[in-house]
Scaffold this active site. Sequence first.
Site, short mmCIF file in Angstrom:
data_model
loop_
_atom_site.label_atom_id
_atom_site.label_comp_id
_atom_site.label_asym_id
_atom_site.label_seq_id
_atom_site.Cartn_x
_atom_site.Cartn_y
_atom_site.Cartn_z
N ASP A 139 14.00 29.18 4.87
CA ASP A 139 14.68 28.07 4.09
C ASP A 139 15.40 27.30 4.94
O ASP A 139 16.46 27.74 5.71
CB ASP A 139 15.50 28.59 3.05
CG ASP A 139 16.39 27.69 2.09
OD1 ASP A 139 16.19 26.45 2.56
OD2 ASP A 139 16.68 27.92 1.06
N ILE A 140 15.45 25.96 4.94
CA ILE A 140 15.87 25.11 6.10
C ILE A 140 17.36 24.94 5.73
O ILE A 140 18.00 24.51 6.86
CB ILE A 140 15.01 23.67 6.14
CG1 ILE A 140 15.32 23.39 7.43
CG2 ILE A 140 15.31 22.72 5.05
CD1 ILE A 140 14.16 22.12 8.03
N ASP A 182 14.04 17.90 -0.12
CA ASP A 182 14.92 17.08 0.02
C ASP A 182 16.20 17.15 -1.10
O ASP A 182 17.42 17.17 -0.74
CB ASP A 182 14.18 15.59 -0.41
CG ASP A 182 15.10 14.21 -0.32
OD1 ASP A 182 16.23 14.44 0.15
OD2 ASP A 182 14.57 13.33 -0.56
P1 ADP Z 1 7.01 15.81 1.38
O1 ADP Z 1 7.30 14.80 0.10
O2 ADP Z 1 7.45 15.27 2.44
O3 ADP Z 1 5.53 16.28 0.98
P2 ADP Z 1 8.16 18.10 -0.11
O4 ADP Z 1 9.76 18.77 0.03
O5 ADP Z 1 7.54 18.06 -1.06
O6 ADP Z 1 8.01 17.10 0.87
O7 ADP Z 1 7.55 19.26 1.06
C1 ADP Z 1 7.51 19.46 2.22
C2 ADP Z 1 7.57 21.00 2.72
O8 ADP Z 1 8.91 21.52 2.49
C3 ADP Z 1 6.48 21.85 1.81
O9 ADP Z 1 5.71 22.63 2.83
C4 ADP Z 1 7.38 22.54 1.03
O10 ADP Z 1 7.16 23.79 0.42
C5 ADP Z 1 8.66 22.80 1.73
N1 ADP Z 1 9.97 22.96 1.52
C6 ADP Z 1 10.49 22.96 0.04
N2 ADP Z 1 11.83 23.43 0.09
C7 ADP Z 1 12.19 24.09 1.40
C8 ADP Z 1 13.28 24.59 1.86
N3 ADP Z 1 14.29 24.82 1.22
N4 ADP Z 1 13.05 24.81 3.40
C9 ADP Z 1 12.26 24.56 3.97
N5 ADP Z 1 10.95 23.87 3.52
C10 ADP Z 1 10.85 23.78 2.30
#
Ligand code: ADP
Length: 183
Positions: A9-10, A33
Amino acid sequence: MSLKIILGDITEQKTDAIVNAANTSLLGGGGVDGAIHRVAGPGLLEECRGLRGCETGQAKITKGYRLPAAYVIHTPGPIWQGGGQGEAELLASCYKSCLDLAAAHQCKTIAFPSISTGVYRFPLEQGAAIAVKTILQWLAQNGDRQQVQQVTMVCFDEKTKQAYDQALTEANSFAGNKPKAEA
Ligand code: ADP
């Protein structure tokens, strides 16, 4: 200097900067986001309001507020429209802009999510290949500046991690890729 790929998780990364796959308003959204804004708290949204948005492929930096990371680098990735609208170049530009901004702020460590491959529907294998190639190229070109030393790709699910692991294996199979990436 190296590129590391992890499952995680980022919002929990203790790097100097984390990257937010934002939208052009910079006013929050779903996916990664939403998660970043939830953990950072209202101070982040307030600072983002003052930035007046960001163009696709560019990046803007804020503080990290309640996140463990000192900075958040916000970059709106391209929305996939079939591949004929410059999506690949824009995605590469996101990674490069974030790394340039991190270096300008003396960040030694930075963590990226998989930009655009969620709601924005950029094909995962292609997105992973662009991310890995752009990061490795940037590290090779900017390594002697001793700024960004560790880049982590934080994959939220197994499928995403597999795609990035594969892209890294393929990039490393080309001779002369320096610096060497960690698997
Ligand atoms: P975008 O609109 O740029 O496609 P998203 O948030 O829908 O962005 O997805 C981008 C990536 O981030 C996806 O692989 C999603 O599973 C991932 N993601 C969602 N939540 C987290 C998190 N808390 N930490 C890391 N990656 C995440």
